[in-house]
Design a protein around this motif. Sequence first.
Motif, short mmCIF file in Angstrom:
data_model
loop_
_atom_site.label_atom_id
_atom_site.label_comp_id
_atom_site.label_asym_id
_atom_site.label_seq_id
_atom_site.Cartn_x
_atom_site.Cartn_y
_atom_site.Cartn_z
N SER A 137 0.72 -1.29 -0.07
CA SER A 137 0.15 0.06 0.08
C SER A 137 0.80 1.20 -0.23
O SER A 137 0.54 2.35 -0.74
N LYS A 190 0.63 3.90 -3.03
CA LYS A 190 0.00 5.26 -2.66
C LYS A 190 1.21 6.38 -3.32
O LYS A 190 0.94 7.48 -3.75
N VAL A 234 -3.10 7.33 -4.60
CA VAL A 234 -4.31 6.83 -3.93
C VAL A 234 -3.87 5.54 -3.40
O VAL A 234 -2.77 4.73 -3.82
N SER A 235 -4.36 5.01 -2.42
CA SER A 235 -4.34 3.66 -1.76
C SER A 235 -4.84 2.67 -2.64
O SER A 235 -5.45 2.71 -3.33
N THR A 287 -8.65 2.42 -2.05
CA THR A 287 -9.26 3.48 -2.77
C THR A 287 -9.47 3.33 -4.12
O THR A 287 -10.68 3.62 -4.66
N LEU A 288 -8.41 2.87 -4.78
CA LEU A 288 -8.58 2.67 -6.13
C LEU A 288 -9.72 1.62 -6.34
O LEU A 288 -10.42 1.63 -7.65
N LYS A 332 -12.29 0.87 -4.56
CA LYS A 332 -13.78 1.12 -4.48
C LYS A 332 -13.94 2.15 -5.60
O LYS A 332 -15.04 1.99 -5.78
N SER A 333 -13.26 2.86 -6.08
CA SER A 333 -13.52 3.68 -7.21
C SER A 333 -13.87 3.14 -8.64
O SER A 333 -14.42 3.83 -9.54
#
Length: 291
Positions: free
Chosen positions: A274, A278, A283-284, A287-288, A290-291
């Motif tokens: 991570s 990042k 971005v972690s 996060t990637l 989820k997006s």
Amino acid sequence: MDALTPLINGLNLHAKLVYSGGVCGRWLMDHNSETSVWFHLVSKGRGFVHSPRWPAPLALNTGDLILFLPHAARHFLSYSPEHLPDSDQDTRLTPWLDGEAAFVCGEIELAAPKSTLWQALPAEVVIRQNQAGNILPRLIELVIGETSAQRFGSESVIERLCDGLFVLVIRHCIEEGLVRDGVFAAMQDKRLSTALGLIHQQPWHGWTLNELCTRAGISKSVLSEKFSALIGHSPIEYLTLWRLQIAAHWLIEPAMSVERVAERSGYESVPAFSKAFKRHFGVSPGTLRKS
């Protein structure tokens, strides 16, 4: 093997067909994305691109191809160079034969669109039917032919043909000098291309600078200097970036957890993975995903 083929294969990039058919009326297309490459092939008639990239609306005619990368300015396609509808409510989608104009539209999702790999390409790529050399126009003709025929499996065939279109467009950008830095520009140097091909084809090999130089037939100082000048990283730094690019595409696969991606990427722990991810992408991994 050349450096581009294993790059495309390693990222498992595939085109997704979004629309193939005709349009009538005061039509408008709003296909903007911060994560995908959008492509539009005019298979019949004409259309106009409204974008701050050009001082006047850009006309597209039958056989013309345009791609918008995620860093392109906000844009619209419409039926008229003078009028830009406020919405697509007057757009009428029709079969190919009935359309005043017709398009093949699709997207290619990029897991890390802000990476230097993609940012080095032009934000918009326009290829006219008569400016694409020999092979690309033939492929465009096949796409248009398959679109107009509407036979069994046409959508699947068109998607596979569009995979080839994307590769040929990147090759067009390289060969026409439309990229002056980054990985795609470095591929124009034969010895750098050899080193990049080795990295792209065998990303999990424990490459050292000495081994890369020996295999590519180039000195350590020259290889390091050229990598730094064109790519902005040392060869080993780029190897790490390439591994993370692959990891980013694994992360958008539903069956892959962050833990599994970290393990497959060779990291001993999720925190270590991570942190590296990042640092390079901003971005972690979570996060990637989820997006």
